[in-house]
Write an enzyme that holds these catalytic residues in place. Structure first.
Site, mmCIF file in Angstrom:
data_model
loop_
_atom_site.group_PDB
_atom_site.id
_atom_site.type_symbol
_atom_site.label_atom_id
_atom_site.label_comp_id
_atom_site.label_asym_id
_atom_site.label_seq_id
_atom_site.Cartn_x
_atom_site.Cartn_y
_atom_site.Cartn_z
ATOM 1 N N ASP A 210 69.293 22.368 -39.444
ATOM 2 C CA ASP A 210 67.915 21.904 -39.323
ATOM 3 C C ASP A 210 67.055 22.407 -40.497
ATOM 4 O O ASP A 210 67.172 23.569 -40.899
ATOM 5 C CB ASP A 210 67.349 22.451 -38.002
ATOM 6 N N GLU A 273 70.007 19.081 -43.168
ATOM 7 C CA GLU A 273 68.831 18.207 -43.143
ATOM 8 C C GLU A 273 67.905 18.666 -44.257
ATOM 9 O O GLU A 273 67.338 19.754 -44.192
ATOM 10 C CB GLU A 273 68.111 18.307 -41.786
HETATM 11 O O1 TEU Z 1 62.987 17.877 -38.313
HETATM 12 C C1 TEU Z 1 62.238 18.208 -39.440
HETATM 13 C C2 TEU Z 1 61.012 17.365 -39.499
HETATM 14 O O2 TEU Z 1 60.104 17.510 -38.749
HETATM 15 C C3 TEU Z 1 61.008 16.289 -40.476
HETATM 16 O O3 TEU Z 1 61.579 15.164 -39.897
HETATM 17 C C4 TEU Z 1 59.631 16.045 -41.000
HETATM 18 O O4 TEU Z 1 59.082 14.915 -40.381
HETATM 19 C C5 TEU Z 1 59.693 15.860 -42.485
HETATM 20 O O5 TEU Z 1 60.014 17.109 -43.039
HETATM 21 C C6 TEU Z 1 58.399 15.384 -43.086
HETATM 22 O O6 TEU Z 1 58.577 15.174 -44.444
HETATM 23 C C7 TEU Z 1 63.776 18.832 -37.682
HETATM 24 C C8 TEU Z 1 64.319 18.243 -36.391
HETATM 25 O O7 TEU Z 1 65.117 17.136 -36.690
HETATM 26 C C9 TEU Z 1 63.172 17.943 -35.482
HETATM 27 O O8 TEU Z 1 63.571 17.295 -34.307
HETATM 28 C C10 TEU Z 1 62.482 19.241 -35.154
HETATM 29 O O9 TEU Z 1 61.343 18.993 -34.394
HETATM 30 C C11 TEU Z 1 62.097 20.005 -36.407
HETATM 31 O O10 TEU Z 1 63.121 20.037 -37.388
HETATM 32 C C12 TEU Z 1 61.804 21.441 -36.051
HETATM 33 O O11 TEU Z 1 62.985 22.097 -35.717
#
Ligand code: TEU
Length: 548
Positions: A210, A273
């Site tokens: 994550d 991610e």
């Molecule tokens: O997601 C990270 C997150 O929030 C991104 O999708 C964000 O929108 C992006 O960085 C904007 O540019 C992860 C998880 O997939 C999510 O479900 C969680 O809520 C988050 O981390 C926190 O752990």
């Protein structure tokens, strides 16, 4: 494992599938999906025959104990299982059952933050002198009482929360209930590495990591620059550019540390991610040494730019640019990893349905996704054409409303059949179901369904070396038609063509060829000279050296 030798880089050819455990299959009638439910549905994913989807690995969104403020991304115990999902022995059984079917299991590793209910944080916040104080980011207020810097939580509001008893702020990149762990403290690193080993010792095949890019921030936690393009109605966090809070040069050392732990075991994989440009994504592979992530998610087919403005249009030039940039930026030997959806993003069909033709685009997207040189991750339900579900205000669950309506619309229960409980649950589900017309059962009955297209593509990919491991060549676009070739020496060439135009197009062929798979089954079979591609069609075409 039965299907592949241990130690092999199995993930290069793999088809991966994201299971959102709350929404996959309820087995105990509480309206929430669970691990025994997943076990009961494994044959759907891969029973070793072409009747199943042929999934090689599943990634489970978090299954750990959690107060569920962010539905499991707020973890209060990294080495246990949430009772809503089952027990440790259920998890062990899942691993074993997957392995007998040749399915690998990836867990979600959330290194950036824990829950505020994690014993580490409870200890950390107990006193300024706590031995774990430095496990999180505690800072005093500025002279005027304001937070130590201008960072904004991804979920809105300041990234700092004031703790009255100890008179300091703590940092949280997401909810206040998700305090950021301090990865500059070697004790934290050691503890988190032990978490990885705990699961690796139990046979877990790897991790989806994550927000990897947030784990190390600017050492002084310097202010982020303001984004001059921010305007009201854009999410609050976009007021600042995440220059000092994300993709900091030091992050790669945290990545390498995680990689070294995985390398203590054989055949394990880290899928991160990460967000940013093609170059920023590629950086996570660790350069020519490839000692970083095995796979870095590329979400640019969902949102080309980050932070996201609009969804990536289904448009040949744009798709070609994204593929090209990714190819060019990724170090030799680095393997791409595209996702067309996940639990944070609007579902594919809903994103591409402005003219009511989202379903047609989804079919072509399947052949693009599985036809690219990459390890594709399918988000559960994508293969049956699930759509965003309109959730009445009073039933919304997601605390993160940075997107209108939050992320619940794309997290609704898997639709197994057309019964009232969709085959998912006998109780009121935690989120409402989508349209009854969309289900695994309906897709299975219809030979030309999206599910059957995915199924056929998946098994063809396993059989055809060019699709699995071929290099990408001759990426071109013409008049809305995207095409590229996949080639392996000795096993021939397969052409992937995608007509993104809403009108038919003719595709000249250099000679006799064979359409081995198409969104429109009438296209399949021998072809010569010119292939007439219907609007929004896609096809895989074996070129002469393969046809004989
Ligand atoms: O997601 C990270 C997150 O929030 C991104 O999708 C964000 O929108 C992006 O960085 C904007 O540019 C992860 C998880 O997939 C999510 O479900 C969680 O809520 C988050 O981390 C926190 O752990």
């Amino acid at each position: 494992m039965t299907s592949q030798a241990v130690g092999e880089e199995w993930w290069r050819g793999a088809l991966c599938y994201q299971v959102y455990p709350r929404s996959f299959q309820d087995s105990d009638g509480d309206g929430i999906g669970d691990i025994p439910g997943i076990i009961a549905r494994l044959d759907y994913l891969n029973d070793g025959t072409e009747r199943s989807l042929g999934v090689d690995a599943i990634w489970l969104s978090p299954t750990y104990p959690s107060p569920m403020k962010d539905f499991g991304y707020d973890i209060s115990d990294y080495v246990a299982v949430h009772p809503d999902f089952g027990t440790m022995s259920d998890m062990e059984q899942l691993i074993a059952e997957c392995h007998t079917r040749g399915i690998r299991v990836l867990l979600d590793f959330v290194p950036n933050h824990s829950s505020d209910q994690h014993p580490w944080f409870i200890e950390s916040r107990s006193s300024r002198h706590s031995p774990k104080r430095d496990w999180y980011y505690w800072r005093s207020a500025k002279a005027d009482g304001s937070p130590p810097n201008n960072w904004i939580s991804i979920f809105g509001g300041p990234a700092w929360t004031w703790d009255v008893p100890t008179g300091q702020y703590y940092l949280h990149s997401f909810l206040a209930e998700q305090p950021d762990l301090n990865w500059r403290n070697p004790e934290v690193v050691a503890a988190m590495h032990d978490v990885l080993r705990f699961w690796l010792d139990r046979g877990i095949d790897g991790f989806r990591i994550d927000v990897m890019g947030m784990v190390l921030k600017h050492p002084e936690l310097a202010d982020n620059p303001l984004d001059p393009e921010w305007r009201p109605l854009l999410p609050d966090y976009r007021r600042v550019l995440q220059l000092n809070s994300r993709n900091h040069p030091d992050v790669i050392e945290a990545v390498r540390g995680i990689r070294r732990v995985l390398d203590e075991y054989e055949g394990r994989v880290a899928v991160g991610e990460v967000f940013g440009t093609a170059e920023q994504i590629a950086w996570y592979y660790g350069g020519e040494a490839l000692d970083g992530l095995h796979l870095a998610f590329n979400f640019q087919l969902i949102n080309e730019v980050d932070p996201p403005d609009d969804f990536t249009p289904w448009e040949a030039e744009t798709i070609a640019r994204i593929i090209n940039n990714a190819q060019r930026a990724t170090p030799g030997g680095g393997h791409l990893c595209f996702a067309l959806g996940n639990h944070d993003r609007s579902r594919l069909i809903s994103r591409m349905d402005h003219d009511g033709r989202g379903r047609e685009r989804a079919r072509a997207a399947a052949l693009l996704h599985l036809g690219l040189p990459n390890t594709p991750f399918i988000y559960y339900g994508e293969e049956i054409g699930m759509v965003d579900v309109d959730i009445p205000e009073q039933l919304l669950q997601d605390p993160a409303r940075f997107r209108h309506g939050g992320r619940d619309p794309e997290r609704t229960p898997m639709q197994w059949d057309a019964s009232a409980g969709r085959g998912f649950s006998t109780a009121e589900p935690w989120l409402p179901y989508g349209p009854v017309t969309i289900s695994v059962a309906a897709e299975q009955e219809d030979e030309g369904s999206l599910l059957n297209l995915y199924r056929r593509a998946s098994w063809m990919r396993k059989r055809e070396a060019p699709l699995r491991e071929g290099r990408l060549r001759d990426l071109t676009t013409l008049d809305g038609v995207l095409s590229f070739a996949r080639h392996t020496r000795g096993s021939g060439t397969i052409l992937v063509v995608v007509n993104t135009a809403s009108q038919p197009r003719s595709l000249p062929l250099a000679g006799p060829a064979e359409v081995i798979l198409a969104t429109h089954t009438a296209l399949e079979g021998a072809a010569r000279d010119v292939l007439q591609l219907p609007a929004l069609a896609a096809a895989w075409i074996a070129l002469p050296d393969k046809v004989e």
